[in-house]
Design a protein around this motif. Structure first.
Motif, PDB file in Angstrom:
ATOM      1  N   HIS A 127      50.182  49.470  30.896  1.00 53.72           N
ATOM      2  CA  HIS A 127      49.260  50.319  31.648  1.00 53.72           C
ATOM      3  C   HIS A 127      49.762  50.489  33.081  1.00 53.72           C
ATOM      4  O   HIS A 127      50.268  49.544  33.696  1.00 53.72           O
ATOM      5  N   PRO A 128      49.629  51.699  33.639  1.00 48.43           N
ATOM      6  CA  PRO A 128      50.068  51.903  35.028  1.00 48.43           C
ATOM      7  C   PRO A 128      49.182  51.200  36.029  1.00 48.43           C
ATOM      8  O   PRO A 128      49.598  50.939  37.155  1.00 48.43           O
ATOM      9  N   SER A 129      47.937  50.927  35.666  1.00 50.89           N
ATOM     10  CA  SER A 129      47.024  50.200  36.532  1.00 50.89           C
ATOM     11  C   SER A 129      46.039  49.442  35.649  1.00 50.89           C
ATOM     12  O   SER A 129      45.964  49.664  34.438  1.00 50.89           O
ATOM     13  N   VAL A 130      45.279  48.541  36.264  1.00 51.52           N
ATOM     14  CA  VAL A 130      44.419  47.641  35.505  1.00 51.52           C
ATOM     15  C   VAL A 130      43.030  47.630  36.116  1.00 51.52           C
ATOM     16  O   VAL A 130      42.877  47.652  37.344  1.00 51.52           O
ATOM     17  N   ARG A 131      42.024  47.598  35.242  1.00 53.07           N
ATOM     18  CA  ARG A 131      40.651  47.377  35.686  1.00 53.07           C
ATOM     19  C   ARG A 131      40.374  45.884  35.625  1.00 53.07           C
ATOM     20  O   ARG A 131      40.625  45.241  34.601  1.00 53.07           O
ATOM     21  N   LEU A 132      39.852  45.347  36.704  1.00 52.91           N
ATOM     22  CA  LEU A 132      39.616  43.916  36.759  1.00 52.91           C
ATOM     23  C   LEU A 132      38.618  43.474  35.687  1.00 52.91           C
ATOM     24  O   LEU A 132      38.746  42.381  35.119  1.00 52.91           O
ATOM     25  N   GLY A 133      37.655  44.324  35.364  1.00 50.89           N
ATOM     26  CA  GLY A 133      36.673  43.970  34.352  1.00 50.89           C
ATOM     27  C   GLY A 133      37.274  43.748  32.979  1.00 50.89           C
ATOM     28  O   GLY A 133      36.653  43.084  32.133  1.00 50.89           O
ATOM     29  N   ASP A 134      38.472  44.290  32.739  1.00 49.22           N
ATOM     30  CA  ASP A 134      39.131  44.100  31.435  1.00 49.22           C
ATOM     31  C   ASP A 134      39.855  42.764  31.332  1.00 49.22           C
ATOM     32  O   ASP A 134      40.452  42.474  30.293  1.00 49.22           O
ATOM     33  N   LEU A 135      39.819  41.972  32.388  1.00 47.62           N
ATOM     34  CA  LEU A 135      40.586  40.726  32.418  1.00 47.62           C
ATOM     35  C   LEU A 135      39.698  39.493  32.360  1.00 47.62           C
ATOM     36  O   LEU A 135      40.147  38.385  32.683  1.00 47.62           O
ATOM     37  N   ALA A 136      38.456  39.667  31.940  1.00 53.50           N
ATOM     38  CA  ALA A 136      37.504  38.555  31.951  1.00 53.50           C
ATOM     39  C   ALA A 136      37.931  37.411  31.050  1.00 53.50           C
ATOM     40  O   ALA A 136      37.578  36.248  31.302  1.00 53.50           O
ATOM     41  N   ASP A 137      38.685  37.681  29.987  1.00 56.94           N
ATOM     42  CA  ASP A 137      39.067  36.634  29.036  1.00 56.94           C
ATOM     43  C   ASP A 137      40.352  35.908  29.425  1.00 56.94           C
ATOM     44  O   ASP A 137      40.781  34.990  28.707  1.00 56.94           O
ATOM     45  N   HIS A 138      40.973  36.286  30.522  1.00 61.00           N
ATOM     46  CA  HIS A 138      42.244  35.683  30.910  1.00 61.00           C
ATOM     47  C   HIS A 138      42.031  34.403  31.723  1.00 61.00           C
ATOM     48  O   HIS A 138      41.015  34.220  32.397  1.00 61.00           O
ATOM     49  N   GLU A 139      43.025  33.540  31.641  1.00 60.94           N
ATOM     50  CA  GLU A 139      43.100  32.378  32.532  1.00 60.94           C
ATOM     51  C   GLU A 139      43.783  32.817  33.829  1.00 60.94           C
ATOM     52  O   GLU A 139      44.654  33.697  33.826  1.00 60.94           O
ATOM     53  N   TRP A 140      43.433  32.146  34.942  1.00 61.40           N
ATOM     54  CA  TRP A 140      43.927  32.562  36.248  1.00 61.40           C
ATOM     55  C   TRP A 140      44.675  31.430  36.954  1.00 61.40           C
ATOM     56  O   TRP A 140      44.299  30.271  36.846  1.00 61.40           O
ATOM     57  N   ILE A 141      45.721  31.831  37.649  1.00 64.32           N
ATOM     58  CA  ILE A 141      46.392  30.931  38.579  1.00 64.32           C
ATOM     59  C   ILE A 141      45.716  31.157  39.929  1.00 64.32           C
ATOM     60  O   ILE A 141      45.834  32.229  40.523  1.00 64.32           O
ATOM     61  N   ILE A 142      45.007  30.159  40.424  1.00 57.88           N
ATOM     62  CA  ILE A 142      44.187  30.306  41.623  1.00 57.88           C
ATOM     63  C   ILE A 142      44.819  29.510  42.762  1.00 57.88           C
ATOM     64  O   ILE A 142      45.310  28.393  42.556  1.00 57.88           O
ATOM     65  N   ARG A 143      44.824  30.074  43.954  1.00 56.77           N
ATOM     66  CA  ARG A 143      45.347  29.364  45.108  1.00 56.77           C
ATOM     67  C   ARG A 143      44.449  28.191  45.459  1.00 56.77           C
ATOM     68  O   ARG A 143      43.221  28.297  45.462  1.00 56.77           O
ATOM     69  N   ALA A 144      45.059  27.070  45.795  1.00 56.90           N
ATOM     70  CA  ALA A 144      44.332  25.838  46.066  1.00 56.90           C
ATOM     71  C   ALA A 144      43.823  25.788  47.508  1.00 56.90           C
ATOM     72  O   ALA A 144      44.152  26.643  48.340  1.00 56.90           O
ATOM     73  N   ASP A 145      43.029  24.764  47.793  1.00 57.80           N
ATOM     74  CA  ASP A 145      42.592  24.420  49.155  1.00 57.80           C
ATOM     75  C   ASP A 145      41.811  25.546  49.820  1.00 57.80           C
ATOM     76  O   ASP A 145      41.969  25.809  51.018  1.00 57.80           O
ATOM     77  N   ASN A 146      40.966  26.227  49.027  1.00 60.77           N
ATOM     78  CA  ASN A 146      40.126  27.298  49.583  1.00 60.77           C
ATOM     79  C   ASN A 146      40.944  28.366  50.295  1.00 60.77           C
ATOM     80  O   ASN A 146      40.553  28.886  51.344  1.00 60.77           O
ATOM     81  N   HIS A 147      42.100  28.671  49.759  1.00 54.94           N
ATOM     82  CA  HIS A 147      42.956  29.708  50.339  1.00 54.94           C
ATOM     83  C   HIS A 147      42.233  31.054  50.314  1.00 54.94           C
ATOM     84  O   HIS A 147      41.450  31.331  49.405  1.00 54.94           O
ATOM     85  N   PRO A 148      42.466  31.927  51.309  1.00 53.45           N
ATOM     86  CA  PRO A 148      41.766  33.216  51.346  1.00 53.45           C
ATOM     87  C   PRO A 148      41.911  34.049  50.086  1.00 53.45           C
ATOM     88  O   PRO A 148      40.970  34.740  49.682  1.00 53.45           O
ATOM     89  N   VAL A 149      43.089  34.018  49.422  1.00 54.19           N
ATOM     90  CA  VAL A 149      43.252  34.840  48.231  1.00 54.19           C
ATOM     91  C   VAL A 149      42.411  34.301  47.076  1.00 54.19           C
ATOM     92  O   VAL A 149      42.045  35.055  46.165  1.00 54.19           O
ATOM     93  N   ALA A 150      42.055  33.012  47.112  1.00 51.84           N
ATOM     94  CA  ALA A 150      41.134  32.480  46.110  1.00 51.84           C
ATOM     95  C   ALA A 150      39.748  33.078  46.320  1.00 51.84           C
ATOM     96  O   ALA A 150      39.035  33.385  45.351  1.00 51.84           O
ATOM     97  N   ASP A 151      39.360  33.255  47.570  1.00 48.56           N
ATOM     98  CA  ASP A 151      38.087  33.907  47.877  1.00 48.56           C
ATOM     99  C   ASP A 151      38.108  35.359  47.419  1.00 48.56           C
ATOM    100  O   ASP A 151      37.124  35.882  46.883  1.00 48.56           O
ATOM    101  N   VAL A 152      39.255  36.029  47.620  1.00 46.31           N
ATOM    102  CA  VAL A 152      39.397  37.416  47.152  1.00 46.31           C
ATOM    103  C   VAL A 152      39.208  37.482  45.641  1.00 46.31           C
ATOM    104  O   VAL A 152      38.492  38.359  45.118  1.00 46.31           O
ATOM    105  N   LEU A 153      39.829  36.563  44.903  1.00 42.90           N
ATOM    106  CA  LEU A 153      39.713  36.570  43.451  1.00 42.90           C
ATOM    107  C   LEU A 153      38.264  36.371  43.015  1.00 42.90           C
ATOM    108  O   LEU A 153      37.753  37.120  42.169  1.00 42.90           O
ATOM    109  N   ARG A 154      37.609  35.381  43.570  1.00 43.78           N
ATOM    110  CA  ARG A 154      36.234  35.107  43.152  1.00 43.78           C
ATOM    111  C   ARG A 154      35.308  36.265  43.485  1.00 43.78           C
ATOM    112  O   ARG A 154      34.477  36.668  42.665  1.00 43.78           O
TER     113      ARG A 154
END
Length: 288
Positions: free
Chosen positions: A154-181
């Motif tokens: 796919h040329p682009s992705v809808r985030l809602g289609d990724l609900a069943d995936h596992e995620w690599i999340i940034r540790a230590d309350n990193h800002p990008v972890a906040d973006v993901l949540r």
């Protein structure tokens, strides 16, 4: 040389010894008189040098520029700017301090750095009247997936289609972890963590190994693994965009080196965000 118009008798009385030797044609200093004359010449040279220093700083022939930057900027935009700047202004010494957002703000307030590369999102805007902010570039969040994963078609992705995936999340309350949540909750689900990473290269490695998928700022992926690829999000539900800012203390006027660096950073930022930027274009930016 002591001028003949100087009241030498008084000077000699204060010195307690002859300072000049009177000759049939003129005068010449004695060794005792030559010493203060030499000091006077040295003082005149220092005064002339002091008068020329401001011109040297204005011409960017000398001086020190102290910069602060957060890690992603230090690994992407800043090196390109430093290469350009140092090529043009070889007399300027540059010092770079790395830090997280709060540390960089303190450095700017205390004067430890003259300029800083900072960032903010819409929900945590950097509203600080003591800092002058210049917007350099918008830094969109992208999805990092294994090269052989289904989303690759796919040329682009809808985030809602990724609900069943596992995620690599940034540790230590990193800002990008906040973006993901925040992004996942807006799409209607909570992300499930498969791994907590401490930097983007580690996150890419876990994605490449098939452990999960990740979010990352686009400049964080200038060094990419062949086993992982990045995808933009669909325009109808865009991922949050980070704004990268050039900052300085409002109370301190920008020096000529800081002004020159600001011009270089604006130019690099424009080329860095050009559509379709890839490694070859980054090489062109480094050479430019």
């Amino acid at each position: 040389m002591i001028s003949s118009t100087v009241p030498t008798t008084l000077l000699e009385q204060e010195a307690g010894q002859p300072l000049i030797e009177r000759l049939p044609r003129g005068i010449r200093p004695t060794p005792a008189g030559a010493a203060p004359a030499g000091r006077g010449q040295a003082i005149r040279r220092e005064l002339r040098a002091a008068q020329s220093d401001p011109d040297s700083f204005t011409a960017l022939d000398q001086g020190t520029l102290r910069l602060g930057a957060f890690p992603t900027a230090s690994a992407s935009v800043l090196p390109l700017a430093l290469t350009r700047f140092r090529r043009r202004h070889t007399g300027i010494r540059i010092e770079v301090r790395a830090g997280v957002l709060a540390e960089l703000r303190d450095m700017l307030h205390t004067g430890e750095v003259e300029q800083g590369l900072l960032w903010h999102y819409e929900w945590n805007r950097l509203d600080d009247p003591a800092l002058s902010l210049t917007h350099l570039l918008d830094d969109p969040t992208v999805l990092v997936v294994p090269a052989d994963s289904p989303p690759r078609t796919h040329p682009s992705v809808r985030l809602g289609d990724l609900a069943d995936h596992e995620w690599i999340i940034r540790a230590d309350n990193h800002p990008v972890a906040d973006v993901l949540r925040r992004s996942c909750r807006r799409a209607g689900f909570e992300p499930r963590s498969a791994y907590s990473s401490h930097d983007y290269q580690e996150a890419q490695a876990m994605v490449a190994a098939g452990l999960g998928i990740a979010l990352a700022p686009r400049p964080a992926l200038t060094s990419r693994r062949s086993e992982a690829r990045r995808l933009p999000f669909a325009s109808d539900v865009p991922a949050p965009t980070r704004r990268i800012l050039l900052t300085r203390a409002t109370a301190r006027p920008a020096t000529p080196p800081a002004q020159a660096m600001a011009r270089v950073l604006r130019t690099v930022a424009q080329r860095f965000t050009a559509p379709g930027l890839h490694r070859a274009q980054l090489g062109a930016v480094r050479r430019g």
